[in-house]
Design a protein around this motif. Structure first.
Motif, PDB file in Angstrom:
ATOM      1  N   PHE A   1      16.064  11.246   8.612  1.00 38.08           N
ATOM      2  CA  PHE A   1      17.136  10.359   8.163  1.00 38.08           C
ATOM      3  C   PHE A   1      17.118   9.050   8.933  1.00 38.08           C
ATOM      4  O   PHE A   1      17.782   8.083   8.562  1.00 38.08           O
ATOM      5  N   SER A   2      16.359   8.986   9.997  1.00 44.69           N
ATOM      6  CA  SER A   2      16.121   7.742  10.717  1.00 44.69           C
ATOM      7  C   SER A   2      14.855   7.940  11.533  1.00 44.69           C
ATOM      8  O   SER A   2      14.407   9.067  11.735  1.00 44.69           O
ATOM      9  N   ALA A   3      14.303   6.833  11.984  1.00 44.45           N
ATOM     10  CA  ALA A   3      13.071   6.930  12.769  1.00 44.45           C
ATOM     11  C   ALA A   3      12.953   5.713  13.677  1.00 44.45           C
ATOM     12  O   ALA A   3      13.391   4.615  13.340  1.00 44.45           O
ATOM     13  N   ASP A   4      12.363   5.956  14.834  1.00 40.85           N
ATOM     14  CA  ASP A   4      12.050   4.852  15.737  1.00 40.85           C
ATOM     15  C   ASP A   4      10.715   4.263  15.295  1.00 40.85           C
ATOM     16  O   ASP A   4       9.670   4.903  15.443  1.00 40.85           O
ATOM     17  N   VAL A   5      10.772   3.082  14.716  1.00 42.24           N
ATOM     18  CA  VAL A   5       9.577   2.479  14.130  1.00 42.24           C
ATOM     19  C   VAL A   5       9.095   1.312  14.983  1.00 42.24           C
ATOM     20  O   VAL A   5       9.865   0.407  15.316  1.00 42.24           O
ATOM     21  N   ASP A   6       7.835   1.350  15.330  1.00 42.80           N
ATOM     22  CA  ASP A   6       7.204   0.243  16.045  1.00 42.80           C
ATOM     23  C   ASP A   6       6.659  -0.730  15.007  1.00 42.80           C
ATOM     24  O   ASP A   6       5.699  -0.430  14.303  1.00 42.80           O
ATOM     25  N   LEU A   7       7.293  -1.892  14.893  1.00 38.48           N
ATOM     26  CA  LEU A   7       6.891  -2.872  13.895  1.00 38.48           C
ATOM     27  C   LEU A   7       5.908  -3.904  14.439  1.00 38.48           C
ATOM     28  O   LEU A   7       5.437  -4.765  13.709  1.00 38.48           O
ATOM     29  N   SER A   8       5.607  -3.833  15.718  1.00 33.68           N
ATOM     30  CA  SER A   8       4.750  -4.842  16.331  1.00 33.68           C
ATOM     31  C   SER A   8       3.275  -4.553  16.057  1.00 33.68           C
ATOM     32  O   SER A   8       2.898  -3.445  15.661  1.00 33.68           O
ATOM     33  N   GLY A   9       2.449  -5.563  16.280  1.00 32.55           N
ATOM     34  CA  GLY A   9       1.018  -5.373  16.091  1.00 32.55           C
ATOM     35  C   GLY A   9       0.313  -6.694  15.880  1.00 32.55           C
ATOM     36  O   GLY A   9       0.946  -7.754  15.748  1.00 32.55           O
ATOM     37  N   ASP A  10      -1.011  -6.659  15.842  1.00 37.03           N
ATOM     38  CA  ASP A  10      -1.785  -7.870  15.621  1.00 37.03           C
ATOM     39  C   ASP A  10      -1.577  -8.409  14.211  1.00 37.03           C
ATOM     40  O   ASP A  10      -1.227  -7.670  13.286  1.00 37.03           O
ATOM     41  N   SER A  11      -1.833  -9.690  14.051  1.00 40.89           N
ATOM     42  CA  SER A  11      -1.738 -10.309  12.725  1.00 40.89           C
ATOM     43  C   SER A  11      -2.816  -9.751  11.799  1.00 40.89           C
ATOM     44  O   SER A  11      -3.888  -9.333  12.251  1.00 40.89           O
ATOM     45  N   PHE A  12      -2.517  -9.733  10.514  1.00 36.71           N
ATOM     46  CA  PHE A  12      -3.486  -9.288   9.519  1.00 36.71           C
ATOM     47  C   PHE A  12      -3.167  -9.980   8.200  1.00 36.71           C
ATOM     48  O   PHE A  12      -2.077 -10.548   8.019  1.00 36.71           O
ATOM     49  N   GLU A  13      -4.099  -9.938   7.265  1.00 37.62           N
ATOM     50  CA  GLU A  13      -3.916 -10.595   5.981  1.00 37.62           C
ATOM     51  C   GLU A  13      -3.582  -9.594   4.888  1.00 37.62           C
ATOM     52  O   GLU A  13      -4.056  -8.453   4.913  1.00 37.62           O
ATOM     53  N   VAL A  14      -2.775 -10.055   3.948  1.00 42.40           N
ATOM     54  CA  VAL A  14      -2.465  -9.271   2.758  1.00 42.40           C
ATOM     55  C   VAL A  14      -2.746 -10.133   1.540  1.00 42.40           C
ATOM     56  O   VAL A  14      -2.225 -11.254   1.422  1.00 42.40           O
ATOM     57  N   GLU A  15      -3.595  -9.621   0.674  1.00 44.87           N
ATOM     58  CA  GLU A  15      -3.878 -10.292  -0.596  1.00 44.87           C
ATOM     59  C   GLU A  15      -3.189  -9.531  -1.718  1.00 44.87           C
ATOM     60  O   GLU A  15      -3.310  -8.300  -1.808  1.00 44.87           O
ATOM     61  N   CYS A  16      -2.486 -10.249  -2.561  1.00 47.27           N
ATOM     62  CA  CYS A  16      -1.820  -9.642  -3.716  1.00 47.27           C
ATOM     63  C   CYS A  16      -2.713  -9.861  -4.934  1.00 47.27           C
ATOM     64  O   CYS A  16      -2.828 -10.996  -5.434  1.00 47.27           O
ATOM     65  N   ALA A  17      -3.351  -8.818  -5.382  1.00 48.50           N
ATOM     66  CA  ALA A  17      -4.376  -8.943  -6.419  1.00 48.50           C
ATOM     67  C   ALA A  17      -3.822  -9.482  -7.726  1.00 48.50           C
ATOM     68  O   ALA A  17      -4.470 -10.296  -8.397  1.00 48.50           O
ATOM     69  N   GLU A  18      -2.645  -9.072  -8.107  1.00 44.30           N
ATOM     70  CA  GLU A  18      -2.096  -9.471  -9.401  1.00 44.30           C
ATOM     71  C   GLU A  18      -1.587 -10.907  -9.379  1.00 44.30           C
ATOM     72  O   GLU A  18      -1.814 -11.671 -10.321  1.00 44.30           O
ATOM     73  N   SER A  19      -0.907 -11.294  -8.301  1.00 44.33           N
ATOM     74  CA  SER A  19      -0.307 -12.631  -8.233  1.00 44.33           C
ATOM     75  C   SER A  19      -1.249 -13.675  -7.642  1.00 44.33           C
ATOM     76  O   SER A  19      -1.013 -14.877  -7.777  1.00 44.33           O
ATOM     77  N   GLY A  20      -2.315 -13.235  -6.958  1.00 46.97           N
ATOM     78  CA  GLY A  20      -3.275 -14.157  -6.388  1.00 46.97           C
ATOM     79  C   GLY A  20      -2.845 -14.817  -5.095  1.00 46.97           C
ATOM     80  O   GLY A  20      -3.474 -15.764  -4.632  1.00 46.97           O
ATOM     81  N   ILE A  21      -1.787 -14.316  -4.488  1.00 46.77           N
ATOM     82  CA  ILE A  21      -1.274 -14.887  -3.249  1.00 46.77           C
ATOM     83  C   ILE A  21      -1.836 -14.128  -2.055  1.00 46.77           C
ATOM     84  O   ILE A  21      -1.915 -12.895  -2.062  1.00 46.77           O
TER      85      ILE A  21
END
Length: 318
Positions: free
Chosen positions: A223-243
């Protein structure tokens, strides 16, 4: 809000341990959408502009209302305190669901339910359903003390009261949960269900699996979790929208894409509800959620966009 998804607080009861038991009925007076044991509803809290998920503890056979139990958690990000403040009798809320990511296997010969604190809520619905089916089950309910054990009066007066075993931290060791004693022997038709604080769940799950219980038979809901959101930068490509966007060390996929006009629905923001599941076409995923199973993670074709990250470049099917 439209009447179709607007619900009214029809009753509220202040229970032990700073837990409010709240009942919702459809504002329109229409028939209550049915649910199965283990299901939850999503509640929108406009004051803090967030969605929060709460397991249903009412009987799946109930057709008049949904009931939830909400702990007023001083360490929450505002959701539980908002519910306690706003959910007075007569108040209206936008609800989504019910949805079930924690379904009960009704074919099991034996079922053991293990609830820690407010994590007992889905277990109560499961116990009611198992009793109605005439199944063999035990509900282990762990709290700090009798004084903070919500639902106790209702459980003690239920038709399955003899199936409920309480474990209080402030009692002697023999009374506390002892997994060596309280877990059943592994069997293909024996299923375990666990919900509660993350440390409690990790302990039960790891012990059960090391004892030989099949992973598929050890069901869990965080029902909850301790989430580590940190980390190195990375790229995300959206195939449908081209962004293509760069996700910084302190950003998330969902937030970064929202800035570019690509909206992924997010509710829990902790990787526990599954709302933001997004298909992945390629790339190495750094999973940070508690929602996907190990098998689903190994497939490498979906992630929780609210918290998970990538190693290198990810291509998403959006």
């Amino acid at each position: 809000m439209t009447d179709a998804n607007t619900y009214t607080v029809s009753d509220r009861f202040e229970d032990r341990g700073d837990i409010a038991r709240i009942r919702f009925t459809p504002k329109s007076g229409s028939k209550l959408p049915p649910f199965t044991a283990g299901a939850h509803i999503d509640i929108y809290l406009p004051d803090v502009d967030m969605w929060r998920q709460y397991s249903l503890c009412s009987d799946p056979a109930e057709t008049g209302f949904y009931e939830i139990g909400v702990l007023k958690d001083p360490n929450s990000r505002g959701g539980s305190t908002a519910v306690h403040r706003l959910a007075v009798e007569g108040a209206e809320f936008k609800l989504d669901g019910p949805r079930n990511h924690f379904p009960l296997d009704e074919t099991a010969a034996r079922t053991v339910l293990l609830g820690g604190g407010i994590g007992v809520t889905p277990m109560i619905a499961m116990a009611k359903r198992l009793h109605a089916l005439g199944k063999d089950f035990t509900l282990h309910y762990c709290t700090r003390s009798d004084a903070v054990t919500a639902f106790k009066d209702a459980l003690d007066s239920s038709e399955f009261a003899d199936k409920v075993v309480y474990h209080f931290d402030d009692q002697d060791a023999d009374q506390r949960l002892d997994l060596a004693r309280d877990l059943p022997a592994p069997a293909s038709d024996t299923h375990l269900y666990v919900c509660g604080p993350q440390g409690f769940m990790d302990w039960v799950i790891s012990t059960a699996e090391s004892d030989g219980h099949a992973r598929a038979n050890v069901h869990r809901e965080y029902f909850s979790a301790d989430v580590d959101l940190s980390g190195d930068s990375f790229e995300v490509e959206c195939a449908e929208s081209g962004i293509t966007v760069t996700i910084g060390p302190k950003d998330t996929i969902a937030k970064a894409l929202a800035k570019e006009g690509i909206k992924i629905e997010v509710k829990c923001e902790e990787g526990v509800c599954g709302t933001c599941i997004t298909d992945v076409l390629s790339g190495e995923i750094d999973h940070r959620d508690q929602f996907l199973t190990e098998e689903e993670r190994e497939d490498g074709d979906q992630l929780c966009a609210c918290c998970s990250r990538g190693k290198g470049k990810l291509v998403l099917d959006i």
